[in-house]
Design an enzyme around this catalytic site. Structure first.
Site, PDB file in Angstrom:
ATOM      1  N   LYS A 160       0.856  -1.179   0.000  1.00 42.11           N
ATOM      2  CA  LYS A 160       0.000   0.000   0.000  1.00 42.11           C
ATOM      3  C   LYS A 160       0.891   1.228   0.000  1.00 42.11           C
ATOM      4  CE  LYS A 160      -1.944  -1.138   3.982  1.00 42.11           C
ATOM      5  NZ  LYS A 160      -1.355  -2.452   4.275  1.00 42.11           N
ATOM      6  N   ILE A 259     -13.983  -0.419   6.019  1.00 35.89           N
ATOM      7  CA  ILE A 259     -15.422  -0.163   5.993  1.00 35.89           C
ATOM      8  C   ILE A 259     -15.697   1.287   6.414  1.00 35.89           C
ATOM      9  CG2 ILE A 259     -16.203  -2.562   6.202  1.00 35.89           C
ATOM     10  CD1 ILE A 259     -16.600  -2.058   9.222  1.00 35.89           C
ATOM     11  N   TYR A 260     -14.753   2.153   6.082  1.00 34.28           N
ATOM     12  CA  TYR A 260     -14.925   3.575   6.396  1.00 34.28           C
ATOM     13  C   TYR A 260     -15.540   4.282   5.188  1.00 34.28           C
ATOM     14  CZ  TYR A 260     -12.164   2.987  10.599  1.00 34.28           C
ATOM     15  OH  TYR A 260     -11.724   2.586  11.833  1.00 34.28           O
ATOM     16  N   CYS A 269      -4.548   2.160  -8.547  1.00 33.42           N
ATOM     17  CA  CYS A 269      -4.877   0.725  -8.625  1.00 33.42           C
ATOM     18  C   CYS A 269      -6.370   0.404  -8.689  1.00 33.42           C
ATOM     19  CB  CYS A 269      -4.240   0.003  -7.459  1.00 33.42           C
ATOM     20  SG  CYS A 269      -2.448  -0.035  -7.597  1.00 33.42           S
ATOM     21  N   LYS A 330      -4.808   9.459  -0.957  1.00 32.24           N
ATOM     22  CA  LYS A 330      -4.872   9.022   0.448  1.00 32.24           C
ATOM     23  C   LYS A 330      -3.665   9.612   1.174  1.00 32.24           C
ATOM     24  CE  LYS A 330      -2.544   4.576   0.112  1.00 32.24           C
ATOM     25  NZ  LYS A 330      -2.576   3.195   0.502  1.00 32.24           N
TER      26      LYS A 330
HETATM   27  N1  LIG Z   1       1.293   1.872  -6.971  1.00 33.37           N
HETATM   28  C1  LIG Z   1       0.808   0.899  -6.225  1.00 33.37           C
HETATM   29  O1  LIG Z   1       0.421   1.103  -5.099  1.00 33.37           O
HETATM   30  C2  LIG Z   1       0.741  -0.507  -6.758  1.00 33.37           C
HETATM   31  C3  LIG Z   1       0.518  -1.564  -5.861  1.00 33.37           C
HETATM   32  C4  LIG Z   1       0.470  -2.853  -6.358  1.00 33.37           C
HETATM   33  C5  LIG Z   1       0.616  -3.082  -7.715  1.00 33.37           C
HETATM   34  N2  LIG Z   1       0.813  -2.042  -8.568  1.00 33.37           N
HETATM   35  C6  LIG Z   1       1.010  -2.332  -9.988  1.00 33.37           C
HETATM   36  O2  LIG Z   1       2.406  -2.253 -10.265  1.00 33.37           O
HETATM   37  C7  LIG Z   1       2.612  -1.727 -11.579  1.00 33.37           C
HETATM   38  C8  LIG Z   1       3.492  -0.499 -11.513  1.00 33.37           C
HETATM   39  O3  LIG Z   1       2.811   0.496 -10.796  1.00 33.37           O
HETATM   40  P1  LIG Z   1       3.530   1.812 -10.256  1.00 33.37           P
HETATM   41  O4  LIG Z   1       2.537   2.548  -9.448  1.00 33.37           O
HETATM   42  O5  LIG Z   1       4.840   1.447  -9.667  1.00 33.37           O
HETATM   43  O6  LIG Z   1       3.792   2.570 -11.655  1.00 33.37           O
HETATM   44  P2  LIG Z   1       4.689   3.864 -11.923  1.00 33.37           P
HETATM   45  O7  LIG Z   1       4.034   4.562 -13.031  1.00 33.37           O
HETATM   46  O8  LIG Z   1       4.952   4.570 -10.634  1.00 33.37           O
HETATM   47  O9  LIG Z   1       6.093   3.263 -12.422  1.00 33.37           O
HETATM   48  C9  LIG Z   1       6.277   2.601 -13.631  1.00 33.37           C
HETATM   49  C10 LIG Z   1       7.695   2.881 -14.098  1.00 33.37           C
HETATM   50  O10 LIG Z   1       7.993   2.061 -15.220  1.00 33.37           O
HETATM   51  C11 LIG Z   1       8.835   2.803 -16.098  1.00 33.37           C
HETATM   52  N3  LIG Z   1       8.840   2.173 -17.424  1.00 33.37           N
HETATM   53  C12 LIG Z   1       7.874   2.165 -18.385  1.00 33.37           C
HETATM   54  N4  LIG Z   1       8.277   1.457 -19.453  1.00 33.37           N
HETATM   55  C13 LIG Z   1       9.517   0.996 -19.171  1.00 33.37           C
HETATM   56  C14 LIG Z   1      10.462   0.206 -19.882  1.00 33.37           C
HETATM   57  N5  LIG Z   1      10.207  -0.266 -21.108  1.00 33.37           N
HETATM   58  N6  LIG Z   1      11.640  -0.073 -19.295  1.00 33.37           N
HETATM   59  C15 LIG Z   1      11.930   0.400 -18.070  1.00 33.37           C
HETATM   60  N7  LIG Z   1      11.083   1.156 -17.348  1.00 33.37           N
HETATM   61  C16 LIG Z   1       9.881   1.443 -17.878  1.00 33.37           C
HETATM   62  C17 LIG Z   1       8.245   4.204 -16.046  1.00 33.37           C
HETATM   63  O11 LIG Z   1       9.170   5.167 -16.500  1.00 33.37           O
HETATM   64  C18 LIG Z   1       7.924   4.322 -14.556  1.00 33.37           C
HETATM   65  O12 LIG Z   1       9.002   4.875 -13.836  1.00 33.37           O
HETATM   66  C19 LIG Z   1       1.226  -1.482 -12.160  1.00 33.37           C
HETATM   67  O13 LIG Z   1       0.819  -2.610 -12.894  1.00 33.37           O
HETATM   68  C20 LIG Z   1       0.366  -1.338 -10.927  1.00 33.37           C
HETATM   69  O14 LIG Z   1      -0.966  -1.683 -11.153  1.00 33.37           O
HETATM   70  C21 LIG Z   1       0.895  -0.752  -8.114  1.00 33.37           C
END
Ligand SMILES: NC(=O)c1ccc[n+]([C@@H]2O[C@H](COP(=O)([O-])OP(=O)(O)OC[C@H]3O[C@@H](n4cnc5c(N)ncnc54)[C@H](O)[C@@H]3O)[C@@H](O)[C@H]2O)c1
Length: 450
Positions: A160, A259-260, A269, A330
């Site tokens: 998170k 449940i808030y 996400c 958040k």
């Molecule tokens: N943010 C969250 O809380 C969270 C939690 C769990 C899962 N996820 C999942 O994880 C994944 C990443 O989310 P995030 O929030 O970290 O994304 P983000 O946008 O913060 O980071 C993605 C990074 O990937 C880089 N990137 C894109 N193409 C690339 C390439 N070809 N080579 C190298 N780097 C590249 C971008 O420049 C960017 O820095 C998503 O699928 C998301 O759904 C996110």
């Protein structure tokens, strides 16, 4: 062990840093040169509590490296994590172009056996696409390369934002989808340092692991929308949703978490994952009826606070000065993706309000989407000066117990619209505030003046 984490955003940077923290050699790769240059200077692309110190420590120890060059990082690495974005495409499905581009790059440069792991949230069937893409790239390199063995695995991330380090180091569970004993052994060895306190690692087939992430986020989004629906009805019927929440939360089958009621879920996400799951189902001839309703309720909920404000002022909002506390979706993050604040502020501006906002960390990020359409205050109290109303949008700890004497003195009119139910209605009423929150009827006839 040597690993590469490709994509250095919220997930990739936390993942890479936490693996380095337990002694693993990690290279974090990103295509964004500026991000990598900044990381070399100790400047992080995101705000996450505790991360900066941890990055610095592991860079100094020589275990954490940053690069834009996949070639070296992928050579001889035991595990490569794909942690790039999977944003929603126009039809709501997860756009896999970044994931597959990385898979191609891995196939072009890998030199020995490794496990290629999707950490990004991806629909069922993506690991198979990743495998196909790598095989294609290896085949292009000739017969020697196409003989290189590899496994694909799915290891969805449950961290998170705001508590990401703790979530990663002390996970409730680690889910890993594998298709071979060899991959299971590598992943078990990699995660062993995080399992010493008895946290479980759950191995399963790859499609189930891919689905687990969507099911988890969809369930959490459902809890939020359900509670918001109940809150809205409570208000109509004269019930107090805080009481109802405590009443139902004490049932162990329901539990007290998530449940808030509030002003709708946002972030990078829930909105995209709910959409993607609905789309996956549609493509496969199934209708996720509950999730369609979850989305609908959430869309409406983002307008609830604005509607209360508008109703209070009889629709006459032009020229009013509105203070907004909190912009990020958040607390404890600077992430503005799909933040309800954006919808609320758009409505305020369209109605002719003057908005002055304060957020402890998200203001630079908010500027990217809001620009100079609003004023950014230097602290929460500056935002209140001459305000006709305060909207509490994000429940940052800084906002939880303000000095209401000062708040009231600074405001032109003592009106608080609390989208997170963090204040006590009767206490505020006693000191002359008009107070509105979510799911509790606060029956004030006369707007009090400061
Ligand atoms: N943010 C969250 O809380 C969270 C939690 C769990 C899962 N996820 C999942 O994880 C994944 C990443 O989310 P995030 O929030 O970290 O994304 P983000 O946008 O913060 O980071 C993605 C990074 O990937 C880089 N990137 C894109 N193409 C690339 C390439 N070809 N080579 C190298 N780097 C590249 C971008 O420049 C960017 O820095 C998503 O699928 C998301 O759904 C996110």
């Amino acid at each position: 062990m040597k690993i590469a984490v490709i994509g250095t955003g919220y997930v990739g940077l936390v993942t890479g840093t936490c693996f380095a923290e337990v002694g693993i050699d990690v290279t974090c790769i990103d295509i964004d040169q500026k991000k990598i240059d900044n990381l070399h200077q100790g400047i992080l692309p995101i705000y996450e509590p505790g991360l900066e110190e941890m990055v610095t420590r592991n860079v100094e120890k020589g275990r954490l490296h940053f690069s834009t060059d996949l070639t070296e990082a992928i050579k001889d690495c035991d595990v490569a994590f794909i942690a790039v974005g999977t944003p929603p495409g126009e039809d709501g499905s997860a756009d896999l172009k970044y994931v597959l581009a990385v898979a191609r790059g891995i196939g072009e440069h890998m030199s020995s056996y490794g496990v290629i792991v999707t950490k990004s949230t991806v629909p069922v069937g993506t690991a198979a696409k990743v495998r196909a893409e790598i095989e294609k790239a290896l085949a292009k390199r000739g017969t020697d390369a196409s003989a290189i063995e590899f496994d694909v695995a799915s290891n969805p991330e449950f961290l998170k934002e705001g508590a990401a380090i703790d979530d990663f180091l002390k996970p409730d569970r680690i889910v890993v989808g594998i298709a071979s004993d060899r991959a299971e052994e590598v992943m078990r060895r990699l995660y062993k340092p995080f399992l010493l306190n008895g946290h479980p690692i759950i191995f399963m087939d790859i499609p189930s692991a891919e689905m687990t992430k969507y099911a988890a986020n969809a369930m959490l989004a459902t809890k939020i929308s359900f509670m918001n629906d109940v809150a809205n009805l409570c208000e109509i019927m004269g019930a107090d949703v805080n009481m109802v929440r405590r009443g139902i939360g004490s049932d162990a089958r329901i539990g007290t978490k998530f449940i808030y009621p509030g002003i709708g879920y946002g972030g990078s996400c829930f909105p995209k994952d709910v959409k993607a799951l609905i789309k996956t189902a549609q493509e496969n001839g199934y209708d996720m009826q509950v999730l369609r309703a979850v989305e609908g309720v959430n869309e409406n909920q983002k307008s609830v606070l604005f509607n209360k404000l508008s109703q209070h002022f009889g629709g006459e909002l032009r020229g009013l000065k509105i203070a907004v506390w909190g912009l990020s979706f958040k607390p404890k993050t600077d992430d503005m993706r799909e933040a309800p604040s954006l919808v609320i502020i758009e409505k305020l501006l369209a109605a002719g309000c003057i908005v002055m906002a304060y957020d402890p960390v998200a203001m630079p990020e908010a500027r990217h989407s809001l620009g100079d359409t609003i004023t950014y205050a230097k602290d929460e109290f500056e935002a209140l000066i001459d305000a006709d109303a305060l909207l509490v949008v994000t429940e940052w700890p800084d906002f939880r117990a303000p000095n209401f004497e000062v708040v009231g003195r600074l405001m032109k009119q003592k009106n608080i619209f609390d989208g997170r139910n963090i204040y006590d209605a009767s206490e505020l009423k006693d000191i002359g505030f008009v107070y509105h929150c979510i799911g509790i009827k606060t029956d004030h006839k006369e707007p009090a003046r400061a």
